[in-house]
Motif scaffolding. Structure first.
Motif, mmCIF file in Angstrom:
data_model
loop_
_atom_site.group_PDB
_atom_site.id
_atom_site.type_symbol
_atom_site.label_atom_id
_atom_site.label_comp_id
_atom_site.label_asym_id
_atom_site.label_seq_id
_atom_site.Cartn_x
_atom_site.Cartn_y
_atom_site.Cartn_z
ATOM 1 N N ALA A 114 63.703 72.125 -27.734
ATOM 2 C CA ALA A 114 63.748 71.217 -26.588
ATOM 3 C C ALA A 114 65.185 71.013 -26.129
ATOM 4 N N ALA A 115 65.327 70.702 -24.837
ATOM 5 C CA ALA A 115 66.611 70.294 -24.264
ATOM 6 C C ALA A 115 66.424 68.921 -23.638
ATOM 7 N N LEU A 116 67.463 68.110 -23.717
ATOM 8 C CA LEU A 116 67.383 66.726 -23.270
ATOM 9 C C LEU A 116 68.503 66.447 -22.274
ATOM 10 N N GLY A 117 68.176 65.677 -21.233
ATOM 11 C CA GLY A 117 69.184 65.271 -20.258
ATOM 12 C C GLY A 117 68.885 63.881 -19.739
ATOM 13 N N PHE A 118 69.846 63.323 -19.007
ATOM 14 C CA PHE A 118 69.756 61.939 -18.554
ATOM 15 C C PHE A 118 69.590 61.909 -17.041
ATOM 16 N N GLU A 119 68.427 61.463 -16.579
ATOM 17 C CA GLU A 119 68.039 61.571 -15.174
ATOM 18 C C GLU A 119 68.149 60.249 -14.423
ATOM 19 N N PRO A 120 68.494 60.327 -13.103
ATOM 20 C CA PRO A 120 68.642 61.531 -12.296
ATOM 21 C C PRO A 120 69.926 62.282 -12.620
ATOM 22 N N SER A 121 69.831 63.611 -12.571
ATOM 23 C CA SER A 121 70.988 64.450 -12.816
ATOM 24 C C SER A 121 70.766 65.797 -12.137
ATOM 25 N N TYR A 122 71.553 66.782 -12.505
ATOM 26 C CA TYR A 122 71.519 68.084 -11.851
ATOM 27 C C TYR A 122 70.152 68.730 -12.048
ATOM 28 N N SER A 123 69.498 69.050 -10.945
ATOM 29 C CA SER A 123 68.112 69.517 -11.017
ATOM 30 C C SER A 123 67.969 70.899 -11.637
ATOM 31 N N MET A 124 69.070 71.666 -11.749
ATOM 32 C CA MET A 124 68.969 72.983 -12.377
ATOM 33 C C MET A 124 68.823 72.901 -13.884
ATOM 34 N N HIS A 125 69.237 71.791 -14.485
ATOM 35 C CA HIS A 125 69.107 71.690 -15.944
ATOM 36 C C HIS A 125 67.640 71.786 -16.390
ATOM 37 N N PRO A 126 66.737 70.965 -15.853
ATOM 38 C CA PRO A 126 65.336 71.115 -16.267
ATOM 39 C C PRO A 126 64.720 72.421 -15.784
ATOM 40 N N LEU A 127 65.121 72.896 -14.612
ATOM 41 C CA LEU A 127 64.544 74.144 -14.107
ATOM 42 C C LEU A 127 64.906 75.309 -15.025
ATOM 43 N N LEU A 128 66.183 75.448 -15.361
ATOM 44 C CA LEU A 128 66.598 76.529 -16.257
ATOM 45 C C LEU A 128 65.992 76.371 -17.644
ATOM 46 N N THR A 129 65.864 75.128 -18.080
ATOM 47 C CA THR A 129 65.258 74.877 -19.380
ATOM 48 C C THR A 129 63.832 75.404 -19.430
ATOM 49 N N ARG A 130 63.045 75.077 -18.429
ATOM 50 C CA ARG A 130 61.639 75.504 -18.414
ATOM 51 C C ARG A 130 61.517 77.010 -18.242
ATOM 52 N N VAL A 131 62.384 77.613 -17.433
ATOM 53 C CA VAL A 131 62.360 79.059 -17.249
ATOM 54 C C VAL A 131 62.625 79.775 -18.570
ATOM 55 N N ASN A 132 63.384 79.115 -19.433
ATOM 56 C CA ASN A 132 63.677 79.698 -20.745
ATOM 57 C C ASN A 132 62.711 79.214 -21.828
ATOM 58 N N SER A 133 61.505 78.847 -21.402
ATOM 59 C CA SER A 133 60.417 78.498 -22.332
ATOM 60 C C SER A 133 60.816 77.411 -23.315
ATOM 61 N N THR A 134 61.519 76.425 -22.795
ATOM 62 C CA THR A 134 62.014 75.318 -23.607
ATOM 63 C C THR A 134 61.460 74.011 -23.060
ATOM 64 N N GLU A 135 61.103 73.104 -23.929
ATOM 65 C CA GLU A 135 60.607 71.803 -23.492
ATOM 66 C C GLU A 135 61.753 70.988 -22.903
ATOM 67 N N TRP A 136 61.495 70.335 -21.772
ATOM 68 C CA TRP A 136 62.493 69.466 -21.156
ATOM 69 C C TRP A 136 62.157 68.002 -21.440
ATOM 70 N N ILE A 137 63.151 67.247 -21.886
ATOM 71 C CA ILE A 137 62.988 65.821 -22.145
ATOM 72 C C ILE A 137 63.965 65.067 -21.248
ATOM 73 N N GLY A 138 63.437 64.330 -20.289
ATOM 74 C CA GLY A 138 64.275 63.553 -19.387
ATOM 75 C C GLY A 138 64.363 62.105 -19.846
ATOM 76 N N VAL A 139 65.569 61.630 -20.060
ATOM 77 C CA VAL A 139 65.800 60.246 -20.465
ATOM 78 C C VAL A 139 66.337 59.483 -19.260
ATOM 79 N N PRO A 140 65.651 58.424 -18.811
ATOM 80 C CA PRO A 140 66.098 57.713 -17.606
ATOM 81 C C PRO A 140 67.464 57.056 -17.815
ATOM 82 N N ARG A 141 68.280 57.109 -16.776
ATOM 83 C CA ARG A 141 69.534 56.369 -16.768
ATOM 84 C C ARG A 141 69.251 54.899 -16.456
#
Length: 363
Positions: A114-141
């Motif tokens: 899994a990859a984790l990021g703090f949203e809202p943020s750069y929209s390519m982070h979750p997109l690239l994560t999912r394209v690479n067959s990785t779970e995306w975890i968004g943590v609200p700011r």
């Protein structure tokens, strides 16, 4: 003969996890004032353009040969620009910072991770994560778009992500993340921590870079780009700084000769003009701060910005405001939190046009 109907996505063996997705992209419209993609509005000087032209012409004489696979000269030049005692062995370059992010995910993420990021943020982070067959975890700011350190550390402990993304200055909100927050995340994360500093050169005076943390954190990566401050969006050159071991690991997934000889020489030439190019950054910072003050004086809510854009609001129907601005020849970005819009800092004339169009759009 009967013509066959055009093939649709439904007929193609697209991966199940990609089916139904949407490609990344801001609207590309022919308008008088385009302030939606965070480009530097000042083109290269004639002197720099001539230097790039001469360097490319010289390089063209050897285009029958493959480029330097490891881009050694460019990496040395980037390390010298970054400073902090970095060497070329600690720097890696690719076709835009998005390819850097893609390579990091290919090496350190993947199925079952899994990859984790703090949203809202750069929209390519979750997109690239999912394209690479990785779970995306968004943590609200938090409501003010800052990262709540306690919430961040709790999420990291709960999910144990392979990669944590921290965008500083953040896109689309604009504000830099305090160095203490980044350091606490780096200490807590079980995997890699990627600090996306695409807009670092625009940060307000006294804002430190995560580059200062690299010596103590071998799993920390700082990514940068030449698209923004260096006004080289068309050259597609991104890079990172990290430990030499991280750079060596990326060689496992880099495509052969991924960075053309032309890209390498254009970037190195631009770096030799760093003083000239960064002079426009000072001008854009001043324009940004003036625009923030003006928006607030007109009653808009504005996020503090360390970037070359400003997030402002709040609108009951931001789509309607976006369309009214477009009707007046000004294109901004409808991105991020639902009640907000983002405007790139342009030339003084473009910024003036935006002000006039915005007042007309909300009356």
């Amino acid at each position: 003969m009967t013509e066959r109907a055009e093939t649709t996505w439904a007929e193609l063996p697209i991966r199940d996890d990609l089916r139904g997705g949407s490609p990344y992209g801001a609207p590309q419209l022919d308008v008088p004032v385009a302030l939606n993609t965070n480009e530097n509005p000042f083109p290269p000087s004639e002197r720099l353009a001539a230097a790039i032209g001469a360097a490319v012409a010289d390089t063209a004489r050897g285009l029958n040969r493959y480029p330097d696979r490891d881009a050694v000269r460019l990496r040395d030049d980037l390390a010298a620009y970054l400073g902090h005692g970095l060497t070329g062995r600690q720097v890696w370059a690719a076709n835009g910072s998005n390819e850097i992010l893609q390579q990091l995910l290919q090496v350190f993420a993947g199925p079952g991770r899994a990859a984790l990021g703090f949203e809202p943020s750069y929209s390519m982070h979750p997109l690239l994560t999912r394209v690479n067959s990785t779970e995306w975890i968004g943590v609200p700011r938090a409501a003010d778009f800052t990262i709540d350190t306690g919430e961040a550390l709790a999420a990291i402990e709960r999910h144990r992500p392979a990669i944590v993304f921290v965008t500083s200055p953040n896109n689309p909100t604009g504000t830099a993340v305090p160095l203490d927050t980044i350091e606490r995340i780096a200490k807590a994360a079980p995997g890699m921590v990627v600090v996306d500093e695409a807009y670092a050169e625009f940060a307000r005076a006294g804002t430190p870079s995560a580059l200062t943390l690299l010596p103590e954190h071998p799993r920390l990566v700082v990514t940068r780009t030449m698209s923004k401050a260096f006004a080289m969006a068309g050259a597609r050159l991104g890079y990172l700084a990290a430990s030499p071991a991280v750079v060596d690991a990326l060689l496992l997934v880099r495509l052969p000769y991924h960075l053309s000889a032309v890209s390498q020489v254009v970037a190195s030439t631009a770096l030799s003009f760093a003083g000239e190019l960064l002079g426009t950054v000072d001008a854009l910072r001043a324009e940004r701060d003036d625009l923030v003050a003006w928006l607030r004086s007109e009653g808009f809510t504005v996020a503090d910005s360390d970037a070359n854009f400003v997030l402002f609001g709040e609108f009951d129907d931001r789509g309607a405001v976006w369309r009214r601005l477009l009707d007046r020849g000004v294109l901004v970005r409808e991105v991020g939190p639902p009640r907000w819009l983002r405007v790139t800092i342009g030339t003084p004339a473009e910024n003036a046009a935006f002000r006039d169009a915005l007042l007309a759009a909300v009356r």
